[in-house]
Design an enzyme around this catalytic site. Structure first.
Site, PDB file in Angstrom:
ATOM      1  CE  LYS A 286      -2.339  -0.708   3.794  1.00 47.99           C
ATOM      2  NZ  LYS A 286      -1.719  -1.973   4.250  1.00 47.99           N
TER       3      LYS A 286
ATOM      4  NE  ARG B 171      -4.511  -0.941   9.914  1.00 49.75           N
ATOM      5  CZ  ARG B 171      -3.368  -0.337   9.614  1.00 49.75           C
ATOM      6  NH1 ARG B 171      -3.341   0.617   8.738  1.00 49.75           N
ATOM      7  NH2 ARG B 171      -2.255  -0.705  10.192  1.00 49.75           N
TER       8      ARG B 171
ATOM      9  NE  ARG C 189       7.447  -2.455   5.914  1.00 46.18           N
ATOM     10  CZ  ARG C 189       6.137  -2.274   6.065  1.00 46.18           C
ATOM     11  NH1 ARG C 189       5.392  -1.923   5.039  1.00 46.18           N
ATOM     12  NH2 ARG C 189       5.590  -2.470   7.243  1.00 46.18           N
TER      13      ARG C 189
ATOM     14  NE  ARG D 146       6.377  -0.291  10.060  1.00 47.70           N
ATOM     15  CZ  ARG D 146       5.178  -0.220   9.478  1.00 47.70           C
ATOM     16  NH1 ARG D 146       5.070   0.303   8.275  1.00 47.70           N
ATOM     17  NH2 ARG D 146       4.112  -0.667  10.089  1.00 47.70           N
TER      18      ARG D 146
ATOM     19  NE  ARG E  84       1.823  -4.376  11.548  1.00 50.43           N
ATOM     20  CZ  ARG E  84       2.834  -4.160  10.706  1.00 50.43           C
ATOM     21  NH1 ARG E  84       3.970  -4.817  10.860  1.00 50.43           N
ATOM     22  NH2 ARG E  84       2.716  -3.304   9.732  1.00 50.43           N
TER      23      ARG E  84
END
Ligand code: AMP
Length: 211
Positions: free
Chosen positions: A13, A85, A124, A155, A166
């Site tokens: 996203k 969300r 990432r 992160r 998540r």
């Protein structure tokens, strides 16, 4: 252009919103980025939301809505990344839109299997200097510091444990929004396992095809 990008963590996203925003000039509003910036600022609000972020939990709706609202009012053309969300956030967005007499053009759901997502996210990295997102294999950070000096960091909530949590929240609370927007006739789904530029084209095509 006013679009919502739905999709699990790692579907791309952020990367896609960033690219679309560069191509069509729409503002990229990422609630995840707003949350991380608030935490980094060391404010009282940042302290309050840090634990939710680190554990991969959703920050309470009223806090998130309050944080993103000014950005929505500021620009005519935007891509929402990470909001809404859940259904109550989607309803709050509808209310905010009706207050500014605006409508959503499309809700685009990026789709990919969980195992692909977990693999992707472990690679990432985000540039602390520019906020740009890279992937150690598919889109490595530049070695030339002029382009982006970094550092390129992972992160806290990209550990496998936080990630699985998540994804569970995504399937429970966010995925049902596909029906929410399908009922409004503005949902399009895009296969997010393809190469980044191809997914980008597919999203833009899907937006154009909306009534
Ligand atoms: P993201 O970068 O979109 O994965 O967001 C990172 C974290 O920020 C999430 O795990 C939540 O703790 C928080 N967050 C971002 N967007 C929202 C939202 N719309 N509602 C609640 N929490 C959010």
């Amino acid at each position: 252009m006013r679009i919502v990008l739905l999709g699990p963590q790692g579907a791309g996203k952020g990367t896609q919103a960033q690219r679309i925003s560069e191509r069509v000039g729409a503002k990229h509003i990422s609630t995840g980025d707003l949350v991380r910036a608030e935490i980094k600022s060391g404010s009282q609000l940042g302290e309050k939301i840090k634990d939710y972020n680190d554990r991969g939990e959703l920050v309470p709706d009223e806090i998130i809505i309050q944080m993103m609202r000014p950005y929505l009012d500021e620009a005519d053309s935007w891509i929402l990344d990470g909001f809404p969300r859940n259904e109550s956030q989607a309803e709050a967005l509808d209310e905010m839109l009706s207050e500014i007499e605006a409508e959503l053009d499309a809700a685009i759901a990026l789709e990919a299997p969980d195992e692909v997502l977990i693999k992707r996210l472990s690679g990432r990295r985000t540039s602390e200097a520019t906020g740009r997102i890279y992937h150690v294999e598919h889109d490595p950070p530049p070695e030339n510091g002029d382009e982006d000096p970094g550092p390129f960091v992972q992160r806290k909530d990209d550990t496998e444990e936080a990630l699985r949590h998540r994804l569970k929240i995504y399937h429970q609370h966010t995925e049902p929004l596909k029906s929410y927007y399908a009922d409004k006739g503005i949902l399009a789904t895009v296969d997010a396992t393809k190469e980044i530029p191809r997914v980008n084209e597919d999203i833009l095509e899907a937006v154009e095809e909306q009534p």
